[in-house]
Design a protein around this motif. Structure first.
Motif, PDB file in Angstrom:
ATOM      1  N   GLU A 196       0.826  -1.200   0.017  1.00  5.09           N
ATOM      2  CA  GLU A 196       0.028   0.044  -0.009  1.00  5.09           C
ATOM      3  C   GLU A 196       0.925   1.250   0.283  1.00  5.09           C
ATOM      4  OE1 GLU A 196      -2.700  -0.147   3.544  1.00  5.09           O
ATOM      5  OE2 GLU A 196      -3.485  -2.015   2.628  1.00  5.09           O
ATOM      6  N   THR A 199       2.166   1.451  -3.626  1.00  7.55           N
ATOM      7  CA  THR A 199       1.236   1.742  -4.464  1.00  7.55           C
ATOM      8  C   THR A 199       0.864   3.160  -4.711  1.00  7.55           C
ATOM      9  OG1 THR A 199       0.417  -0.691  -4.069  1.00  7.55           O
ATOM     10  CG2 THR A 199      -1.200   1.228  -5.251  1.00  7.55           C
ATOM     11  N   PHE A 200       0.929   3.812  -3.645  1.00  8.03           N
ATOM     12  CA  PHE A 200       0.050   5.198  -3.549  1.00  8.03           C
ATOM     13  C   PHE A 200       1.238   6.214  -4.403  1.00  8.03           C
ATOM     14  CE2 PHE A 200      -0.656   9.432  -1.726  1.00  8.03           C
ATOM     15  CZ  PHE A 200      -1.808   9.801  -2.407  1.00  8.03           C
ATOM     16  N   SER A 203       1.369   5.360  -8.342  1.00  9.97           N
ATOM     17  CA  SER A 203       0.243   5.650  -9.035  1.00  9.97           C
ATOM     18  C   SER A 203       0.034   7.299  -9.247  1.00  9.97           C
ATOM     19  CB  SER A 203      -1.095   4.986  -8.277  1.00  9.97           C
ATOM     20  OG  SER A 203      -1.280   5.671  -6.798  1.00  9.97           O
ATOM     21  N   VAL A 204       0.393   7.897  -8.296  1.00  9.20           N
ATOM     22  CA  VAL A 204       0.630   9.101  -8.493  1.00  9.20           C
ATOM     23  C   VAL A 204       1.758   9.875  -9.512  1.00  9.20           C
ATOM     24  CG1 VAL A 204       1.278  11.462  -7.094  1.00  9.20           C
ATOM     25  CG2 VAL A 204      -0.127   9.949  -5.940  1.00  9.20           C
ATOM     26  N   TYR A 258      -6.963   3.121  -8.729  1.00 13.52           N
ATOM     27  CA  TYR A 258      -5.494   3.272  -8.238  1.00 13.52           C
ATOM     28  C   TYR A 258      -5.096   4.142  -7.314  1.00 13.52           C
ATOM     29  CZ  TYR A 258      -5.486  -0.815 -11.241  1.00 13.52           C
ATOM     30  OH  TYR A 258      -5.694  -2.102 -12.202  1.00 13.52           O
ATOM     31  N   VAL A 259      -5.413   5.466  -7.486  1.00 14.55           N
ATOM     32  CA  VAL A 259      -4.757   6.588  -6.916  1.00 14.55           C
ATOM     33  C   VAL A 259      -5.698   6.867  -5.611  1.00 14.55           C
ATOM     34  CG1 VAL A 259      -4.391   9.092  -7.110  1.00 14.55           C
ATOM     35  CG2 VAL A 259      -4.180   7.928  -9.056  1.00 14.55           C
ATOM     36  N   LYS A 260      -5.370   6.222  -4.638  1.00 15.33           N
ATOM     37  CA  LYS A 260      -5.929   6.130  -3.280  1.00 15.33           C
ATOM     38  C   LYS A 260      -5.002   5.626  -2.198  1.00 15.33           C
ATOM     39  CE  LYS A 260      -8.023   1.790  -4.193  1.00 15.33           C
ATOM     40  NZ  LYS A 260      -7.466   1.488  -5.334  1.00 15.33           N
ATOM     41  N   PRO A 261      -5.002   6.101  -1.113  1.00 14.59           N
ATOM     42  CA  PRO A 261      -3.906   6.082  -0.024  1.00 14.59           C
ATOM     43  C   PRO A 261      -3.746   4.455   0.536  1.00 14.59           C
ATOM     44  CG  PRO A 261      -5.692   7.245   1.007  1.00 14.59           C
ATOM     45  CD  PRO A 261      -5.834   7.230  -0.462  1.00 14.59           C
TER      46      PRO A 261
END
Length: 303
Positions: A196, A199-200, A203-204, A258-261
């Protein structure tokens, strides 16, 4: 308890779309039809550009790169999704699951970069028309396309590696028709914070940064189009409208996914968004490119 016994899940069951068999058959036909048209259409775009010297421009080179990517992206998902929907291919091993996740996300990241590059190319063509041929040549076009592919695969390598290190003790049912980050995180019995955490920012960087460059490019394009004639505005807009439509759908749905914490549990909605990305978005370029559709007819008339 399963970890104490030394057991772990090595296969997953893809749940797909819930419903009785007859209610699943009709969507399978639609899926297969759209997949066939997408592959045939994108292959036709590549073949037409390859055979037509008047289309040997940076814009159509990037379009061929995107068409080639769309063929692989759609193939990596739709074949398995059809089998899952029919109930004939619901079992997937852990290694194949990670491999599918890696290729799916890598191709998606590459598409983000390619859409960004195409927007920048249109910005230079419309806002700097006299310098365009000197700024964007075949060498630069090749470098930008290869950088998009390399960057897309490198960006996801870390996520795929971290996901492969997760432990799964059960249940082994994935509420999806493919292996995705959120699906794996929802089933893991080990600590998922490294995935996690990685991923953030990835994705950003991949999605948000590409979207910002695309948005800024079109802001400059729109400012130039305001001072052009109606004919020039229509001609310029015709070269951008299809790309803008695809970019809007792609970036909007990808940001939602995908753009989420942290991982979210709305996996049913994720299935719909993945269907939009893998089946609908490639379909737009296939049906909407006027120059590619006209060229074979013109070549036939000359013969």
């Amino acid at each position: 308890k399963d970890m104490a016994n030394g057991t772990s899940v090595e296969e997953f069951i893809l749940l797909g779309f819930l419903g009785k068999w007859h209610s699943r058959f009709s969507p399978v036909v639609v899926f297969a039809l759209m997949y066939s048209l997408t592959v045939i259409g994108n292959a036709s775009i590549i073949a037409t550009v390859w055979m037509s010297s008047n289309l040997h421009t940076p814009m159509y080179f990037f379009l061929c790169s995107l068409s080639f990517l769309e063929m692989w992206d759609t193939t990596s998902v739709v074949a398995k999704a059809i089998g899952v929907r029919l109930g004939t291919s619901q079992i997937i091993s852990f290694r194949v699951c990670i491999l599918q996740l890696f290729f799916l996300l890598s191709l998606g990241s590459t598409e983000c970069f390619l859409l960004c590059v195409m927007a920048y190319d249109r910005y230079l063509a419309i806002c700097c028309p006299l310098r365009y041929s000197s700024l964007v040549n075949s060498v630069l076009s090749t470098q930008l396309a290869l950088s998009s592919w390399l960057g897309g695969f490198l960006a996801i390598s870390l996520l795929a590696f971290l996901t492969s290190r997760l432990t799964f003790c059960g249940p082994d049912v994935i509420n999806h028709f493919l292996c995705d980050i959120d699906s794996c995180l929802a089933l893991s019995c080990s600590d998922t914070w490294p995935v996690e955490l990685a991923t953030f920012p990835v994705s950003v960087i991949v999605v948000v940064a590409s979207c910002v460059v695309t948005l800024v490019s079109y802001m400059y394009i729109s400012s130039i189009l305001r001072i052009q004639s109606v004919h020039g505005w229509k001609r310029a807009f015709s070269t951008c409208s299809v790309h803008l439509s695809v970019a809007t759908i792609w970036f909007g749905s990808t940001m939602f996914l995908y753009v989420k914490p942290a991982a979210q549990n709305s996996l049913d909605l994720h299935k719909d968004m993945n269907t939009l990305n893998t089946a609908v978005t490639p379909f737009i370029y296939t049906l909407s490119n006027k120059e590619v559709k006209q060229t074979p007819g013109q070549a036939f008339q000359r013969k």
